[in-house]
Design an enzyme around this catalytic site. Structure first.
Site, PDB file in Angstrom:
ATOM      1  CE  LYS A   1      51.640 -26.182 -20.500  1.00  0.00           C
ATOM      2  NZ  LYS A   1      51.357 -24.870 -19.913  1.00  0.00           N
ATOM      3  CG  ASN A   2      48.006 -24.747 -21.911  1.00  0.00           C
ATOM      4  OD1 ASN A   2      48.651 -24.961 -20.878  1.00  0.00           O
ATOM      5  ND2 ASN A   2      48.474 -24.006 -22.907  1.00  0.00           N
TER       6      ASN A   2
ATOM      7  NE  ARG B   1      48.943 -15.921 -16.718  1.00  0.00           N
ATOM      8  CZ  ARG B   1      48.939 -14.649 -16.410  1.00  0.00           C
ATOM      9  NH1 ARG B   1      49.879 -14.163 -15.651  1.00  0.00           N
ATOM     10  NH2 ARG B   1      48.010 -13.852 -16.857  1.00  0.00           N
TER      11      ARG B   1
ATOM     12  CB  CYS C   1      56.240 -19.198 -20.087  1.00  0.00           C
ATOM     13  SG  CYS C   1      56.451 -20.968 -20.274  1.00  0.00           S
TER      14      CYS C   1
ATOM     15  NE  ARG D   1      51.769 -15.393 -19.403  1.00  0.00           N
ATOM     16  CZ  ARG D   1      51.806 -16.722 -19.417  1.00  0.00           C
ATOM     17  NH1 ARG D   1      52.884 -17.349 -19.027  1.00  0.00           N
ATOM     18  NH2 ARG D   1      50.758 -17.416 -19.799  1.00  0.00           N
ATOM     19  N   PRO D   2      49.749  -9.598 -16.925  1.00  0.00           N
ATOM     20  CG  PRO D   2      48.583  -7.703 -17.630  1.00  0.00           C
ATOM     21  CD  PRO D   2      49.642  -8.678 -18.058  1.00  0.00           C
ATOM     22  CB  VAL D   3      45.920 -11.538 -12.924  1.00  0.00           C
ATOM     23  CG1 VAL D   3      46.824 -12.715 -13.212  1.00  0.00           C
ATOM     24  CG2 VAL D   3      46.371 -10.778 -11.684  1.00  0.00           C
ATOM     25  CG  ASP D   4      44.567  -6.149 -16.352  1.00  0.00           C
ATOM     26  OD1 ASP D   4      45.110  -7.211 -16.739  1.00  0.00           O
ATOM     27  OD2 ASP D   4      44.324  -5.203 -17.117  1.00  0.00           O
ATOM     28  CG  LEU D   5      41.943  -8.085 -18.905  1.00  0.00           C
ATOM     29  CD1 LEU D   5      42.187  -8.520 -20.340  1.00  0.00           C
ATOM     30  CD2 LEU D   5      41.012  -6.863 -18.876  1.00  0.00           C
TER      31      LEU D   5
ATOM     32  CG  ASP E   1      50.978 -21.678 -26.281  1.00  0.00           C
ATOM     33  OD1 ASP E   1      51.477 -20.574 -25.992  1.00  0.00           O
ATOM     34  OD2 ASP E   1      50.116 -22.237 -25.570  1.00  0.00           O
TER      35      ASP E   1
ATOM     36  NE  ARG F   1      55.673 -24.780 -16.718  1.00  0.00           N
ATOM     37  CZ  ARG F   1      55.280 -23.726 -17.432  1.00  0.00           C
ATOM     38  NH1 ARG F   1      56.158 -22.889 -17.930  1.00  0.00           N
ATOM     39  NH2 ARG F   1      54.012 -23.478 -17.633  1.00  0.00           N
TER      40      ARG F   1
HETATM   41  C1  LIG Z   1      48.017 -22.479 -18.967  1.00  0.00           C
HETATM   42  C2  LIG Z   1      47.543 -21.905 -20.253  1.00  0.00           C
HETATM   43  O1  LIG Z   1      46.492 -22.258 -20.751  1.00  0.00           O
HETATM   44  N1  LIG Z   1      48.348 -21.013 -20.825  1.00  0.00           N
HETATM   45  C3  LIG Z   1      47.987 -20.480 -22.117  1.00  0.00           C
HETATM   46  C4  LIG Z   1      47.099 -19.267 -21.915  1.00  0.00           C
HETATM   47  O2  LIG Z   1      47.818 -18.344 -21.121  1.00  0.00           O
HETATM   48  P1  LIG Z   1      47.055 -17.106 -20.472  1.00  0.00           P
HETATM   49  O3  LIG Z   1      45.690 -17.531 -20.084  1.00  0.00           O
HETATM   50  O4  LIG Z   1      47.963 -16.565 -19.446  1.00  0.00           O
HETATM   51  O5  LIG Z   1      46.993 -16.118 -21.695  1.00  0.00           O
HETATM   52  P2  LIG Z   1      45.872 -15.030 -22.026  1.00  0.00           P
HETATM   53  O6  LIG Z   1      45.039 -15.524 -23.158  1.00  0.00           O
HETATM   54  O7  LIG Z   1      45.175 -14.628 -20.772  1.00  0.00           O
HETATM   55  O8  LIG Z   1      46.759 -13.799 -22.517  1.00  0.00           O
HETATM   56  C5  LIG Z   1      46.489 -13.126 -23.734  1.00  0.00           C
HETATM   57  C6  LIG Z   1      46.955 -11.692 -23.641  1.00  0.00           C
HETATM   58  O9  LIG Z   1      46.127 -11.001 -22.719  1.00  0.00           O
HETATM   59  C7  LIG Z   1      46.923 -10.340 -21.757  1.00  0.00           C
HETATM   60  N2  LIG Z   1      46.199 -10.321 -20.467  1.00  0.00           N
HETATM   61  C8  LIG Z   1      45.696 -11.477 -19.955  1.00  0.00           C
HETATM   62  C9  LIG Z   1      45.038 -11.456 -18.743  1.00  0.00           C
HETATM   63  C10 LIG Z   1      44.872 -10.233 -18.080  1.00  0.00           C
HETATM   64  O10 LIG Z   1      44.285 -10.160 -16.988  1.00  0.00           O
HETATM   65  N3  LIG Z   1      45.358  -9.098 -18.632  1.00  0.00           N
HETATM   66  C11 LIG Z   1      46.029  -9.100 -19.824  1.00  0.00           C
HETATM   67  O11 LIG Z   1      46.459  -8.058 -20.309  1.00  0.00           O
HETATM   68  C12 LIG Z   1      48.208 -11.163 -21.692  1.00  0.00           C
HETATM   69  O12 LIG Z   1      49.295 -10.432 -21.150  1.00  0.00           O
HETATM   70  C13 LIG Z   1      48.395 -11.518 -23.140  1.00  0.00           C
HETATM   71  O13 LIG Z   1      48.991 -10.463 -23.823  1.00  0.00           O
HETATM   72  O14 LIG Z   1      46.780 -18.695 -23.188  1.00  0.00           O
HETATM   73  C14 LIG Z   1      47.931 -18.224 -23.914  1.00  0.00           C
HETATM   74  C15 LIG Z   1      47.436 -17.598 -25.205  1.00  0.00           C
HETATM   75  O15 LIG Z   1      46.890 -18.548 -26.043  1.00  0.00           O
HETATM   76  C16 LIG Z   1      48.904 -19.379 -24.152  1.00  0.00           C
HETATM   77  O16 LIG Z   1      50.096 -18.889 -24.733  1.00  0.00           O
HETATM   78  C17 LIG Z   1      49.260 -20.094 -22.850  1.00  0.00           C
HETATM   79  O17 LIG Z   1      49.950 -21.290 -23.134  1.00  0.00           O
HETATM   80  C1  LIG Z   2      52.941 -20.245 -21.930  1.00  0.00           C
HETATM   81  C2  LIG Z   2      52.600 -21.483 -21.584  1.00  0.00           C
HETATM   82  O1  LIG Z   2      52.319 -21.915 -20.339  1.00  0.00           O
HETATM   83  P1  LIG Z   2      51.988 -20.960 -19.066  1.00  0.00           P
HETATM   84  O2  LIG Z   2      50.793 -20.185 -19.488  1.00  0.00           O
HETATM   85  O3  LIG Z   2      51.705 -21.954 -17.995  1.00  0.00           O
HETATM   86  O4  LIG Z   2      53.190 -20.128 -18.812  1.00  0.00           O
HETATM   87  C3  LIG Z   2      52.484 -22.524 -22.619  1.00  0.00           C
HETATM   88  O5  LIG Z   2      51.818 -23.550 -22.346  1.00  0.00           O
HETATM   89  O6  LIG Z   2      53.060 -22.343 -23.711  1.00  0.00           O
END
Ligand SMILES: CC(=O)N[C@H]1[C@@H](OP(=O)(O)OP(=O)(O)OC[C@H]2O[C@@H](n3ccc(=O)[nH]c3=O)[C@H](O)[C@@H]2O)O[C@H](CO)[C@@H](O)[C@@H]1O
Ligand SMILES: C=C(OP(=O)(O)O)C(=O)O
Length: 429
Positions: A22-23, A102, A126, A131-135, A316, A408
């Site tokens: 999926k990811n 996400r 989830c 889960r911010p998007v600042d980065l 995960d 999902r």
């Molecule tokens: C669809 C998908 O592929 N989802 C995966 C992806 O989620 P996702 O890409 O959302 O996870 P990230 O690796 O970005 O998050 C890692 C950490 O960085 C933090 N963060 C991230 C972005 C940002 O702008 N700012 C910030 O602070 C997050 O809150 C978290 O604490 O990787 C995660 C970590 O392996 C997995 O659990 C999710 O299944």
């Molecule tokens: C957290 C997960 O998915 P998402 O990042 O889409 O919430 C996940 O695949 O475990």
């Protein structure tokens, strides 16, 4: 809302085919927005998230076609989807489509890179932390985009196209790395991503982008260098196997006992998890096209685990491993370092008789001799499947409510388990 009923106590024996990841499939589908030519993806899993993303891409004007089955192809083979973004009519990704998932936010990168503008609702996904998007936004700004948040939307613009730059992530982010990659491939000049995520799904995206004509070096290491090109072409790419689904079924077998071959997957995608599983006393044997997992007679040893970015133990798989530890001999300490609220399964596992206490970011699990079936509530994707694993080993019936989370991320979950002897069925409510 559907429910799943499990009568626990059966060992698992047989073969489980592993689906495409999926990811990986989600960012690969999003990469189709980078070109006007057709991107053909095979081994795409049949999942609710894939269907949601097709709706989002369709809203932008991306045409898709699901290729029919080929002679000799089994129902287990993933789907092949052709995506063509030759006529993008809308660079807005609306709230009602993006809020369920996400990864859908990541469309912001190809949209700004190819069309110079994007208006994308802030994402859902989830509920495992803030889960911010600042980065992700920082990465786009480093490449010259201007970003403002307006009415719950991230609005990104660039006048003369993106320019290469040096993106230094202060923490490892999978989504941030996907976004940086997809934006940089069409930027003018060179981009360097420091502290990049090394997850296999990032490597898969980079491989596909390279097939499309991108110039990328270092994917799978913390430093990725991208030389921007003016256009990308179509390509064919096979989605890599789902390492989280692989690990989930491996833990299910460790939990119930039995002997299962996980087919169409690769041990190198999840070494850390398989190594930990072996320490619990489970036999794990890598094969040419899969992994054999066996546990006969002996119980499960308690092992401590800390989640980490790849190549560490994946967050995960944390919930699934916790389910396994509920019946281990002794005490296990499970530390979650990626998400601040990823212990929602603890209270549900407790309904089955598990003994778990939380100490900050650590769950201390005291293994019990037996679990007993009960009604439980699925809270997020991986938490849901941890309840399935626990239910497979609990005495009597476990009823799991709110299973849409499972759909999902797990293709044909009940069918795969039933074929290995589990008593599990879905009740359509
Ligand atoms: C669809 C998908 O592929 N989802 C995966 C992806 O989620 P996702 O890409 O959302 O996870 P990230 O690796 O970005 O998050 C890692 C950490 O960085 C933090 N963060 C991230 C972005 C940002 O702008 N700012 C910030 O602070 C997050 O809150 C978290 O604490 O990787 C995660 C970590 O392996 C997995 O659990 C999710 O299944
Ligand atoms: C957290 C997960 O998915 P998402 O990042 O889409 O919430 C996940 O695949 O475990």
């Amino acid at each position: 809302m559907d429910r799943i009923h499990i009568v626990g106590g059966q060992p698992l024996n047989g073969i489980i085919p592993i689906s495409g990841a999926k990811n990986a499939a989600l960012p690969l589908m999003i990469a189709s927005l980078l070109t006007g030519e057709t991107l053909e993806l095979s081994n795409v899993p049949r999942l609710a998230d894939v269907a949601s993303l097709l709706r989002i891409l369709g809203n932008h004007g991306v045409d898709h076609m699901v290729v029919g089955k080929r002679p000799g192809q089994t129902t287990e083979a993933g789907q092949t989807i052709r995506l063509t973004a030759s006529n993008v009519i809308d660079t807005t990704a609306p709230y009602d489509l993006v809020s369920t998932m996400r990864a859908s936010f990541w469309v912001i990168a190809p949209l700004i890179a190819r069309f110079g503008e994007a208006r994308v609702s802030l994402p859902g996904g989830c509920a495992i932390g803030t889960r911010p998007v600042d980065l992700l936004l920082m990465a786009l700004e480093t490449l010259g985009a201007t970003i403002e948040i307006d009415g719950g939307y991230a609005v990104a613009r660039t006048k003369n196209g993106l320019r290469g730059g040096e993106i230094k992530f202060p923490k490892v982010t999978v989504g941030g790395t996907h976004v940086a990659l997809m934006a940089a491939v069409l930027a003018h000049g060179t981009t360097v991503i420091e502290n990049a995520a090394r997850e296999p799904e990032v490597v898969d995206l980079a491989a596909c982008l390279t097939r499309m004509g991108a110039r990328i070096e270092g994917a799978g290491t913390p430093r990725i260098v991208i030389e921007g090109v003016s256009r990308l072409s179509g390509a064919r790419h096979e989605v890599l196997p789902d390492r989280i689904e692989t690990g989930t079924y491996a833990m299910a077998v460790a939990m119930t006992g039995g002997d299962v071959t996980l087919e169409n997957t690769r041990a190198d995608l999840l070494h850390s998890a398989l190594d930990i599983l072996a320490t619990t006393g489970t036999e794990v044997t890598p094969l040419d096209h899969g992994i054999r997992v066996r546990r006969n007679g002996h119980g499960v040893a308690a092992v401590d685990v800390t989640t980490d970015p790849f190549p560490g133990f994946p967050t995960d798989l944390q919930a699934q491993f916790m389910a396994l530890m509920t019946r281990a001999k002794g005490q296990s300490r499970i530390r979650e370092t990626i998400f601040e609220n990823r212990f929602m399964h603890v209270q549900e596992l407790a309904r089955l008789g598990a003994k778990i206490r939380l100490e900050g970011d650590v769950a201390v699990v005291d293994g019990v001799e037996r679990l007993k079936g009960a009604p439980v509530m699925a809270t997020d994707l991986r938490a849901s499947v941890s309840l399935v694993i626990a239910g497979l080993a609990a005495e009597g019936e476990t009823q799991i409510n709110r299973v849409y989370h499972l759909d999902r991320g797990f293709e044909a979950l009940e069918a795969k388990l039933v074929r290995c002897g589990a008593e599990i069925r879905r009740e359509r409510v």
